[in-house]
Design an enzyme around this catalytic site. Structure first.
Site, short mmCIF file in Angstrom:
data_model
loop_
_atom_site.label_atom_id
_atom_site.label_comp_id
_atom_site.label_asym_id
_atom_site.label_seq_id
_atom_site.Cartn_x
_atom_site.Cartn_y
_atom_site.Cartn_z
N SER A 155 0.88 -1.19 0.11
CA SER A 155 0.05 0.09 -0.12
C SER A 155 0.87 1.47 -0.05
O SER A 155 0.46 2.44 -0.59
CB SER A 155 -0.79 0.06 1.23
OG SER A 155 -0.39 -0.05 2.52
N TYR A 156 1.90 1.24 0.63
CA TYR A 156 3.04 2.51 0.88
C TYR A 156 3.51 2.52 -0.60
O TYR A 156 3.57 3.87 -1.09
CB TYR A 156 4.00 2.12 1.77
CG TYR A 156 4.95 3.21 1.87
CD1 TYR A 156 4.73 4.29 2.63
CD2 TYR A 156 6.29 2.76 1.65
CE1 TYR A 156 5.88 5.31 2.82
CE2 TYR A 156 7.44 3.75 1.59
CZ TYR A 156 6.99 5.15 2.12
OH TYR A 156 7.83 6.06 2.41
N ALA A 157 4.13 1.55 -1.38
CA ALA A 157 4.39 1.72 -2.59
C ALA A 157 3.32 2.08 -3.52
O ALA A 157 3.96 2.93 -4.53
CB ALA A 157 5.07 0.18 -3.05
N LYS A 160 2.93 5.97 -2.91
CA LYS A 160 4.11 6.62 -3.38
C LYS A 160 4.44 6.56 -5.19
O LYS A 160 4.76 7.80 -5.54
CB LYS A 160 5.72 6.13 -2.61
CG LYS A 160 5.45 6.18 -1.33
CD LYS A 160 5.56 7.78 -0.91
CE LYS A 160 5.66 8.04 0.47
NZ LYS A 160 5.78 9.44 0.61
#
Length: 253
Positions: A155-157, A160
């Site tokens: 989810s972070y990737a 970003k």
């Protein structure tokens, strides 16, 4: 005269960590600052320290960047206070880093997208009319987690990489207004990383060993100084770029 005297710089998530390091670098250059975030106590502590140490004006805006109305109110308050916006730095981000993709709930995924991608979008859109007037700069933060597809960072990737795509489109659309938009992917020493070093010293040393420069970046001297360069006349023609500030650990073709 200091490089950013009389300039107004917004730093989301500016009360601690990378954001505070960036804010400190700009304060040393005479910038008036706006620190946004969700925790008023943290923001007020940062404000007190920066105003006392560097004799600049700091406006605190408690806002959830993932909420459109919060951002609209924050931008309105900023313009009422300072009359302009010169630099927007979208640094804030929350996520469930460490969770495997299949372990993510929709709520976990929403956390990263709302706090990162939506917050960046809302701040950019609402700040644009004022950035046009100052021919300002935008700096957004992405991560090697997205570029390299790191384990436990789905989810972070995704958030970003969405920010990188958004930034490239803004570069195309906003170039005519002499607004430059860039992305930084940092590998930086933070309080959380210090705690990780104490808890997992062997893994920390292994990680450091994979960085050619042998250290993590410093939020003020490495990340902050790059932000100053990209926001100044010296870096004005640099736009649409993703800059990996990772001490050589992000080498790729």
């Amino acid at each position: 005269m200091k490089k950013f005297e009389d300039k107004v710089v917004i730093v989301t998530g500016g009360g601690s960590g990378i954001g505070f390091g960036i804010a400190t670098a700009f304060a040393k250059e005479g910038a008036n600052l706006v620190l946004t975030g969700r925790t008023e106590k943290t923001l007020l502590k940062a404000k007190e320290e920066l105003e006392k140490e560097y004799n600049v004006k700091v406006l605190v805006q408690v806002a959830d960047g993932g909420k459109e109305e919060d951002v609209k109110v924050a931008i309105s308050n900023i313009v009422n206070e300072f009359g302009k916006i010169d630099v927007l730095i979208n640094n804030a981000q929350a996520s469930k880093s460490g969770k495997k993709l299949e372990e993510h709930s929709k709520e976990d995924f929403d956390l990263a997208i709302n706090s990162g991608l939506y917050a960046t979008f809302f701040y950019m859109r609402e700040a644009l009319p004022y950035l046009k007037k100052t021919e300002g700069s935008v700096i957004n933060f992405a991560s090697g987690a997205g570029i390299s597809g790191r384990d436990g960072q789905s989810s972070y990737a995704a958030a970003k990489e969405g920010i990188r795509g958004l930034s490239r489109v803004a570069t195309t659309e906003w170039g005519e207004f002499n607004i430059n938009v860039n992305v930084i992917c940092p590998l930086v020493m933070t309080k959380a990383l210090e705690n990780w070093r104490e808890e997992y010293p062997e893994l920390y040393e292994k990680t450091i060993g994979q960085i050619p420069m042998g250290r993590f970046a410093d939020g003020e001297n490495d990340i902050g100084r790059l932000c100053i360069f990209l926001s100044s006349e010296d870096g004005k023609y640099i736009t649409g770029e993703t800059i990996s500030l990772q001490g050589g650990s992000s080498l790729r073709p």
